[in-house]
Design a protein around this motif. Structure first.
Motif, PDB file in Angstrom:
ATOM      1  N   PHE A 190       0.835  -1.196   0.000  1.00 56.88           N
ATOM      2  CA  PHE A 190       0.000   0.000   0.000  1.00 56.88           C
ATOM      3  C   PHE A 190       0.869   1.244   0.000  1.00 56.88           C
ATOM      4  N   THR A 191       0.323   2.311  -0.553  1.00 58.31           N
ATOM      5  CA  THR A 191       1.035   3.559  -0.693  1.00 58.31           C
ATOM      6  C   THR A 191      -0.008   4.664  -0.724  1.00 58.31           C
ATOM      7  N   SER A 192       0.432   5.906  -0.597  1.00 57.42           N
ATOM      8  CA  SER A 192      -0.553   6.981  -0.661  1.00 57.42           C
ATOM      9  C   SER A 192      -0.361   7.810  -1.926  1.00 57.42           C
ATOM     10  N   SER A 193       0.542   7.368  -2.822  1.00 57.28           N
ATOM     11  CA  SER A 193       0.813   8.163  -4.026  1.00 57.28           C
ATOM     12  C   SER A 193       0.336   7.441  -5.270  1.00 57.28           C
ATOM     13  N   MET A 194       0.215   8.226  -6.343  1.00 58.69           N
ATOM     14  CA  MET A 194      -0.124   7.645  -7.631  1.00 58.69           C
ATOM     15  C   MET A 194       1.040   6.773  -8.097  1.00 58.69           C
ATOM     16  N   ASN A 195       0.712   5.683  -8.798  1.00 60.44           N
ATOM     17  CA  ASN A 195       1.743   4.873  -9.419  1.00 60.44           C
ATOM     18  C   ASN A 195       1.138   4.240 -10.655  1.00 60.44           C
ATOM     19  N   TYR A 196       1.650   4.630 -11.833  1.00 61.24           N
ATOM     20  CA  TYR A 196       1.103   4.088 -13.071  1.00 61.24           C
ATOM     21  C   TYR A 196       1.927   2.911 -13.557  1.00 61.24           C
ATOM     22  N   ASP A 197       3.062   2.616 -12.907  1.00 65.49           N
ATOM     23  CA  ASP A 197       3.968   1.595 -13.417  1.00 65.49           C
ATOM     24  C   ASP A 197       3.731   0.271 -12.708  1.00 65.49           C
ATOM     25  N   LEU A 198       3.220  -0.700 -13.473  1.00 63.28           N
ATOM     26  CA  LEU A 198       2.921  -1.990 -12.873  1.00 63.28           C
ATOM     27  C   LEU A 198       4.180  -2.716 -12.418  1.00 63.28           C
ATOM     28  N   PHE A 199       5.334  -2.355 -13.019  1.00 64.19           N
ATOM     29  CA  PHE A 199       6.520  -3.180 -12.811  1.00 64.19           C
ATOM     30  C   PHE A 199       7.460  -2.655 -11.746  1.00 64.19           C
ATOM     31  N   SER A 200       7.126  -1.549 -11.105  1.00 68.78           N
ATOM     32  CA  SER A 200       8.000  -1.124 -10.020  1.00 68.78           C
ATOM     33  C   SER A 200       7.190  -0.427  -8.941  1.00 68.78           C
ATOM     34  N   GLU A 201       7.659  -0.534  -7.764  1.00 67.31           N
ATOM     35  CA  GLU A 201       7.099   0.173  -6.601  1.00 67.31           C
ATOM     36  C   GLU A 201       5.703  -0.337  -6.225  1.00 67.31           C
ATOM     37  N   ARG A 202       5.342   0.033  -5.003  1.00 73.96           N
ATOM     38  CA  ARG A 202       4.048  -0.371  -4.467  1.00 73.96           C
ATOM     39  C   ARG A 202       2.903   0.283  -5.222  1.00 73.96           C
ATOM     40  N   MET A 203       1.762  -0.380  -5.226  1.00 71.03           N
ATOM     41  CA  MET A 203       0.616   0.152  -5.944  1.00 71.03           C
ATOM     42  C   MET A 203      -0.627  -0.038  -5.087  1.00 71.03           C
ATOM     43  N   MET A 204      -1.364   1.059  -4.878  1.00 67.52           N
ATOM     44  CA  MET A 204      -2.570   0.989  -4.059  1.00 67.52           C
ATOM     45  C   MET A 204      -3.728   0.440  -4.886  1.00 67.52           C
ATOM     46  N   THR A 205      -4.617  -0.308  -4.237  1.00 70.26           N
ATOM     47  CA  THR A 205      -5.844  -0.743  -4.900  1.00 70.26           C
ATOM     48  C   THR A 205      -7.021  -0.416  -3.996  1.00 70.26           C
ATOM     49  N   LEU A 206      -8.193  -0.391  -4.578  1.00 71.34           N
ATOM     50  CA  LEU A 206      -9.372   0.071  -3.837  1.00 71.34           C
ATOM     51  C   LEU A 206      -9.690  -0.776  -2.596  1.00 71.34           C
ATOM     52  N   PRO A 207      -9.716  -2.107  -2.701  1.00 69.80           N
ATOM     53  CA  PRO A 207     -10.003  -2.874  -1.488  1.00 69.80           C
ATOM     54  C   PRO A 207      -8.948  -2.654  -0.398  1.00 69.80           C
ATOM     55  N   VAL A 208      -7.686  -2.600  -0.807  1.00 70.86           N
ATOM     56  CA  VAL A 208      -6.626  -2.371   0.184  1.00 70.86           C
ATOM     57  C   VAL A 208      -6.763  -0.959   0.770  1.00 70.86           C
ATOM     58  N   PHE A 209      -7.177   0.002  -0.063  1.00 70.58           N
ATOM     59  CA  PHE A 209      -7.432   1.360   0.414  1.00 70.58           C
ATOM     60  C   PHE A 209      -8.476   1.339   1.534  1.00 70.58           C
ATOM     61  N   VAL A 210      -9.581   0.632   1.294  1.00 73.01           N
ATOM     62  CA  VAL A 210     -10.635   0.535   2.318  1.00 73.01           C
ATOM     63  C   VAL A 210     -10.064  -0.054   3.595  1.00 73.01           C
ATOM     64  N   TYR A 211      -9.294  -1.142   3.424  1.00 74.21           N
ATOM     65  CA  TYR A 211      -8.747  -1.848   4.585  1.00 74.21           C
ATOM     66  C   TYR A 211      -7.790  -0.953   5.374  1.00 74.21           C
ATOM     67  N   THR A 212      -6.843  -0.318   4.675  1.00 69.06           N
ATOM     68  CA  THR A 212      -5.840   0.481   5.401  1.00 69.06           C
ATOM     69  C   THR A 212      -6.477   1.720   6.019  1.00 69.06           C
ATOM     70  N   GLN A 213      -7.434   2.333   5.316  1.00 68.04           N
ATOM     71  CA  GLN A 213      -8.078   3.506   5.900  1.00 68.04           C
ATOM     72  C   GLN A 213      -8.762   3.148   7.209  1.00 68.04           C
ATOM     73  N   TYR A 214      -9.383   1.957   7.226  1.00 64.15           N
ATOM     74  CA  TYR A 214     -10.094   1.595   8.444  1.00 64.15           C
ATOM     75  C   TYR A 214      -9.145   1.132   9.544  1.00 64.15           C
ATOM     76  N   MET A 215      -8.132   0.356   9.165  1.00 65.34           N
ATOM     77  CA  MET A 215      -7.283  -0.246  10.192  1.00 65.34           C
ATOM     78  C   MET A 215      -6.248   0.730  10.745  1.00 65.34           C
ATOM     79  N   ASN A 216      -5.783   1.702   9.930  1.00 69.18           N
ATOM     80  CA  ASN A 216      -4.762   2.642  10.430  1.00 69.18           C
ATOM     81  C   ASN A 216      -5.364   4.030  10.556  1.00 69.18           C
ATOM     82  N   GLN A 217      -6.298   4.163  11.486  1.00 63.22           N
ATOM     83  CA  GLN A 217      -6.941   5.458  11.628  1.00 63.22           C
ATOM     84  C   GLN A 217      -6.000   6.442  12.299  1.00 63.22           C
TER      85      GLN A 217
END
Lengths: 361, 313
Positions: A292-319
């Motif tokens: 998970f990350t909080s920044s945009m990432n358009y490159d599938l082949f490097s760096e972390r990439m946020m997705t919507l379900p993980v966004f929901v999970y992290t927003q709720y779990m790391n308040q």
């Protein structure tokens, strides 16, 4: 001595000893009225804070089961009584299944709407602490990763289905069928661990996180679904079409490409859409390999990439300190996710409805 | 005199045919390769965990098996509870759709239940922790107060409602659609003549179902339950979000100390894991994979055997 015979009132032997037709409906309404009145009194007396709808429905149905059983037993006998009781219980089971569905939809809409605004769809979470921010990075990531997963699994799944229906004979086909079934049961988190183990060994980086790994993990979950649904659709193509093509001297591969696939393409696309709808909500594998990350990432082949379900999970779990902002964002993300899934489902059904070739009967 | 022996007629091999059929075979075999790769890479990455020493674990656990045992117990226990709740309801819904609901409504009612399957698991988790757990907590307090002497309901009650029973309820909701769909299909395949014969002999609808539908559908119900069990064993997010976990083995349903599940434990600890800790988590994932693989294979075996011997096809 003559006795006067008075005719006994004729009773219809077919309806004797039976409850009137609408009896169960009236009994149901009565039980709801009783429990409704009970909870209404509790509410009016100030014992409960608001009118207990769940309690009314639940105890109403319970009361109805009891009433219908005892009334029917008195009038119709024990066998009929049991039948009516089971009818009530079976209907109750269906209502029980509806409760969570309604509750989930309702709470998601109510809690999701406050942050379901333009900012949510135009901003990422970069440098956002507290209120504000949005899920643009997560939505982009979800679309990229799911798209890549579809690119991997649709050709493999479709070709496998074609193999199973058009070519496959013998033990290889049987083995593939069996293991496709087994593959549908792989837990999603194991698929994520597999992708991680694979890429950690390949890249020799024990902390590997990137988007394409998520796509591979999702493909593991998606391929069996695509195979299964496409296989069903290909089996529906009438054999006469294939035989007609062969009789005209069309080679087998062209028969499959030009005759079998176009005939079943609507069903296949429906199946693919439904399989995408199934994996787009997967959280666990993406949490592991895409991170998970909080920044945009358009490159599938490097760096972390946020997705919507993980966004929901992290927003709720790391308040953070402003809890409500995080919870609101989580629910807005959940609402977006449900809408995407619902949209995919609707499109799939529409394709199935409008584009299925009309076969004359 | 020589008789010209006609050469056997051979189909002309076109390159298109070759390429296409090879491509399908490769794709099909790729699935087997992937499944094998899943097993191989999981094993390869979990080998260090089996020999890991105390420093890899927290809380005085000395080896891997001590670490995984409470988790495996929690996984099976939560899934079994969920199954216990879901099976009767799933059979009820399937019967409702196949034999009770008006014919015209039946299909759309089936869609409604399938909608449950469309809700992502993370949304179920969110719903479980914000709606279901607080709603069930008062009920739990009452249960402990009245039935606290019964080991399953032993106190002290959890103050948040985030117990293994809540998790089991959420899991039950999540496995309902697949079980319902399978049971429904099986019930609809009951030979029409068996049903009509039972009704003609004067059986009520329920007696008809117990005499004709349920005996015919029993293997189908069993395999549906097994598939549901497989789903419940591997479900991650709902458990990770709802449960308040601890490393214990306990059958108590309503306390705040609950055995965690393998999948939830991985999801909660993986983002921060490093070194041999990663291998330990992957090894627990391997155990989960083996458990679900066994359950699913048994289920598929039952289904396939039934297909061969039933009169339906």
């Amino acid at each position: 001595m003559s006795t006067t015979l008075t005719a006994a009132p004729i009773t219809n032997s077919l309806t004797a000893g039976m409850l009137p037709r609408r009896a169960s409906l009236w009994l149901l309404l009565t039980s709801f009225a009783v429990t409704g009145a009970f909870f209404g009194v509790l509410f009016a007396a100030g014992i409960t804070n608001d009118f207990n709808i769940v309690g009314t429905v639940f105890f109403g149905v319970l009361l109805f089961c009891l009433l219908i059983w005892s009334v029917s037993r008195a009038v119709e006998g024990s066998r009929k009584a049991k039948d009516r009781l089971v009818t009530a219980l079976v209907a109750l089971a269906f209502t029980i299944a509806l409760l969570p569905l309604i509750s989930v939809t309702f709470t998601t809409i109510v809690n999701g709407l406050p942050r379901f605004d333009m900012e949510f769809f135009t901003h990422s979470m970069r440098n956002v602490v507290g209120p504000g921010g949005g899920a643009l990075h997560a939505i982009t990531g979800t679309l990229l990763i799911t798209g890549a997963a579809a690119l991997i699994s649709v050709p493999i799944g479709l070709l496998t289905a074609i193999y199973l229906v058009e070519y496959g004979r013998g033990s290889l086909a049987r083995g593939i069928t069996f293991f496709v079934d087994v593959m549908t049961g792989i837990p999603s988190i194991v698929a994520g661990l597999f992708a991680f183990a694979l890429f950690a060994l390949i890249t020799n980086d024990p902390g590997i996180r990137f988007g394409i790994g998520g796509a591979v993990a999702l493909s593991v979950l998606m391929i069996p679904v695509v195979v299964r649904s496409s296989e069903e659709m290909l089996k529906l193509v009438p054999n006469e079409l294939r035989e007609a093509a062969f009789a005209l001297g069309v080679p087998k591969w062209l028969t499959v490409l030009k005759v079998v696939l176009p005939t079943s393409i609507a069903g296949i696309i429906t199946g693919i859409m439904l399989s995408i709808a199934r994996v787009i909500g997967e959280t666990a594998p993406l949490l592991i390999i895409a991170g998970f990350t909080s920044s945009m990432n358009y490159d599938l082949f490097s760096e972390r990439m946020m997705t919507l379900p993980v966004f929901v999970y992290t927003q709720y779990m790391n308040q953070g300190s402003d809890m409500q902002a995080y919870i609101d964002r989580a629910w807005a993300g959940a609402l977006t996710l449900i809408l995407i899934v619902a949209l995919l489902n609707i499109i799939a059904r529409l394709i199935a409805k409008f584009f299925t070739p009309k076969i004359a009967r | 005199m020589t008789t010209a022996v006609a050469p056997p007629i051979k189909a002309k091999q076109r390159p298109g045919d070759r390429i296409f059929s090879t491509a399908t075979v490769v794709a099909g075999s790729l699935i087997l390769v992937v499944l094998a790769a899943v097993a191989i890479f999981l094993v390869a990455q979990s080998l260090p965990a089996f020999t890991a020493d105390e420093s890899a674990f927290k809380g005085g656990i000395t080896n891997f098996w001590d670490y995984v045992w409470p988790l495996a117990f929690g996984t099976v226990w939560a899934a079994a509870l969920a199954l216990l709740m879901a099976v009767p309801v799933a059979i009820g819904i399937a019967l409702f759709i196949s034999h009770y609901a008006p014919r015209k409504l039946a299909q759309s009612l089936g869609y409604v239940v399938d909608l449950l399957a469309a809700v992502p698991s993370v949304v179920f988790g969110l719903w479980g922790i914000t709606v279901l757990a607080p709603a069930l907590q008062p009920l739990y307090s009452q249960l402990v107060e009245w039935f606290g002497w019964f080991p399953l309901f032993a106190g002290p009650v959890s103050g948040t409602g985030r117990t293994i029973l809540t998790v089991a309820v959420v899991l039950a909701v999540m496995i309902l659609p697949i079980m319902t769909a399978l049971c429904r299909e099986v019930f609809l395949q009951t030979p029409r003549l068996h049903e009509e014969a039972a009704l003609a002999l004067g059986a009520t609808r329920w007696e008809m179902i117990t005499m004709a539908v349920l005996p015919f559908g029993r293997p189908g119900i069993i395999s549906a339950a097994m598939l549901g069990l497989g789903r419940a064993l591997g479900e991650t997010m709902a458990v990770a979000m709802v449960l308040s976990p601890a490393s214990v083995i306990s059958f108590a349903l309503l306390q705040s100390q609950n055995p965690s599940t393998i999948a939830a434990n991985i999801a909660l600890n993986f983002p921060e894991a490093h070194g041999v800790g990663v291998n330990v988590l992957i090894a627990t994932g391997l155990i989960l994979f083996l458990i679900t693989l066994a359950v699913n294979m048994v289920a598929r075996f039952v289904i396939n055997r039934r297909k061969a011997f039933s009169g339906a096809n």
